[in-house]
Scaffold this motif. Structure first.
Motif, PDB file in Angstrom:
ATOM      1  N   GLU A   1      -5.022   5.470   7.251  1.00  0.00           N
ATOM      2  CA  GLU A   1      -5.847   5.702   6.072  1.00  0.00           C
ATOM      3  C   GLU A   1      -6.379   4.370   5.546  1.00  0.00           C
ATOM      4  O   GLU A   1      -5.661   3.380   5.498  1.00  0.00           O
ATOM      5  CB  GLU A   1      -4.991   6.376   5.001  1.00  0.00           C
ATOM      6  N   VAL A   2      -7.658   4.374   5.179  1.00  0.00           N
ATOM      7  CA  VAL A   2      -8.251   3.145   4.662  1.00  0.00           C
ATOM      8  C   VAL A   2      -9.030   3.473   3.380  1.00  0.00           C
ATOM      9  O   VAL A   2      -9.649   4.536   3.278  1.00  0.00           O
ATOM     10  CB  VAL A   2      -9.161   2.473   5.732  1.00  0.00           C
ATOM     11  N   THR A   3      -8.950   2.548   2.420  1.00  0.00           N
ATOM     12  CA  THR A   3      -9.685   2.738   1.169  1.00  0.00           C
ATOM     13  C   THR A   3     -10.953   1.899   1.233  1.00  0.00           C
ATOM     14  O   THR A   3     -10.893   0.671   1.279  1.00  0.00           O
ATOM     15  CB  THR A   3      -8.827   2.299  -0.034  1.00  0.00           C
ATOM     16  N   THR A   4     -12.082   2.537   1.293  1.00  0.00           N
ATOM     17  CA  THR A   4     -13.360   1.815   1.291  1.00  0.00           C
ATOM     18  C   THR A   4     -13.754   1.581  -0.175  1.00  0.00           C
ATOM     19  O   THR A   4     -13.102   2.102  -1.087  1.00  0.00           O
ATOM     20  CB  THR A   4     -14.462   2.639   2.006  1.00  0.00           C
ATOM     21  N   PRO A   5     -14.804   0.832  -0.448  1.00  0.00           N
ATOM     22  CA  PRO A   5     -15.229   0.677  -1.854  1.00  0.00           C
ATOM     23  C   PRO A   5     -15.602   2.012  -2.502  1.00  0.00           C
ATOM     24  O   PRO A   5     -15.683   2.118  -3.714  1.00  0.00           O
ATOM     25  CB  PRO A   5     -16.446  -0.240  -1.746  1.00  0.00           C
ATOM     26  N   LEU A   6     -15.831   3.043  -1.659  1.00  0.00           N
ATOM     27  CA  LEU A   6     -16.300   4.322  -2.192  1.00  0.00           C
ATOM     28  C   LEU A   6     -15.262   5.425  -2.196  1.00  0.00           C
ATOM     29  O   LEU A   6     -15.274   6.292  -3.062  1.00  0.00           O
ATOM     30  CB  LEU A   6     -17.506   4.807  -1.378  1.00  0.00           C
ATOM     31  N   THR A   7     -14.387   5.405  -1.197  1.00  0.00           N
ATOM     32  CA  THR A   7     -13.479   6.541  -1.074  1.00  0.00           C
ATOM     33  C   THR A   7     -12.314   6.184  -0.167  1.00  0.00           C
ATOM     34  O   THR A   7     -12.203   5.063   0.313  1.00  0.00           O
ATOM     35  CB  THR A   7     -14.244   7.770  -0.514  1.00  0.00           C
ATOM     36  N   VAL A   8     -11.478   7.179   0.049  1.00  0.00           N
ATOM     37  CA  VAL A   8     -10.386   7.013   1.005  1.00  0.00           C
ATOM     38  C   VAL A   8     -10.744   7.833   2.238  1.00  0.00           C
ATOM     39  O   VAL A   8     -11.186   8.976   2.114  1.00  0.00           O
ATOM     40  CB  VAL A   8      -9.055   7.518   0.402  1.00  0.00           C
ATOM     41  N   THR A   9     -10.607   7.218   3.405  1.00  0.00           N
ATOM     42  CA  THR A   9     -10.965   7.941   4.630  1.00  0.00           C
ATOM     43  C   THR A   9      -9.945   7.646   5.706  1.00  0.00           C
ATOM     44  O   THR A   9      -9.127   6.737   5.574  1.00  0.00           O
ATOM     45  CB  THR A   9     -12.396   7.574   5.092  1.00  0.00           C
ATOM     46  N   MET A  10      -9.997   8.424   6.780  1.00  0.00           N
ATOM     47  CA  MET A  10      -9.045   8.235   7.861  1.00  0.00           C
ATOM     48  C   MET A  10      -9.702   7.414   8.974  1.00  0.00           C
ATOM     49  O   MET A  10     -10.803   7.722   9.408  1.00  0.00           O
ATOM     50  CB  MET A  10      -8.605   9.606   8.385  1.00  0.00           C
TER      51      MET A  10
END
Ligand SMILES: O=P(O)(O)OC[C@H]1O[C@H](OP(=O)(O)OP(=O)(O)O)[C@H](O)[C@@H]1O
Ligand SMILES: O=c1cc[nH]c(=O)[nH]1
Ligand SMILES: [Mg+2]
Length: 211
Positions: free
Chosen positions: A53-62
């Motif tokens: 799981e990674v947190t981008t500046p916009l959201t959390v995505t896999m």
């Protein structure tokens, strides 16, 4: 055994410069390094990854990350050392084990003079590096070493291979699906003293000088 022959104009161009007897060692080393990077793209196609799981500046995505335990890279000394930096640059989390093999130039048998590999490679994914697959004796010895220690997935990265050597590796490993060889070019033949033709000469000598 699965064989993948790279088919790319940039790889062919760089191999051609490597073959040139007038290419000096510094250029030769640079080209080997660049070629590994290009071959690694194919060689790592089945590198084991896990969801991450990674947190981008916009959201959390896999996304994905390299699975644990990390792959292990095994350069075959000497010439395989020229391929190590290129491979670790792409797989920085990999561990590195060393295998020193010297081909007896009379018998063409590989002699082991150094072994710094983990005793237990159970379940490990291994990348064996050696620019030259001539009779296949050295590569077969390396593959057998890591399989005996429990490796389950072995990818060999080579620059040039002779058809005779590929056939010998194929005979030695049989139809194991977890052993593969990725090579830049399959040459014409071995000559009477076991050198790849047209080849590039002695890869170790061209990288590091005649010893
Ligand atoms: O397929 P084979 O017939 O076994 O030959 C290939 C081997 O020969 C070369 O090593 P070499 O023995 O010259 O050692 P070096 O790397 O120290 O020069 C090459 O790097 C391979 O390891
Ligand atoms: O052509 C060959 C064969 C074995 N080892 C090399 O370095 N070159
Ligand atoms: Mg040599």
């Amino acid at each position: 055994m699965h064989l993948h022959v790279a088919n790319h104009p940039l790889i062919d161009h760089k191999v051609t410069v490597l073959r040139d007897a007038s290419t000096p060692s510094p250029t030769f080393r640079l080209l080997v390094d660049e070629l590994v990077t290009l071959l690694a793209y194919e060689a790592t196609r089945n590198v084991r990854v896990v969801d991450h799981e990674v947190t981008t500046p916009l959201t959390v995505t896999m996304g994905t990350k390299i699975a644990s335990p990390a792959p292990i890279i095994v350069p075959i000394l000497r010439a395989g050392l020229g391929m190590l930096d290129g491979m670790t640059r792409l797989l920085p989390s990999a561990e590195v084990g060393f295998l020193g093999l010297k081909r007896d130039e009379e018998t063409l048998k590989a002699i082991t003079y150094a072994n710094r590999l983990p005793e237990d490679l159970s379940g490990r994914q291994v990348f064996v590096l050696d620019p030259m697959l001539a009779t296949g004796g050295s590569l077969i010895a390396a593959i057998e070493y890591v399989l005996e220690r429990g490796a389950t997935d072995v990818t060999c990265v080579c620059l040039l291979a002779a058809p005779e050597g590929i056939e010998n590796v194929r005979k030695a490993v049989g139809d194991r699906a977890d052993v593969s060889v990725v090579v830049a070019c399959v040459d014409e033949k071995l000559n009477e003293v076991g050198y790849i033709v047209p080849g590039l000469g002695d890869a170790g000598d061209r990288l590091y000088g005649v010893v």
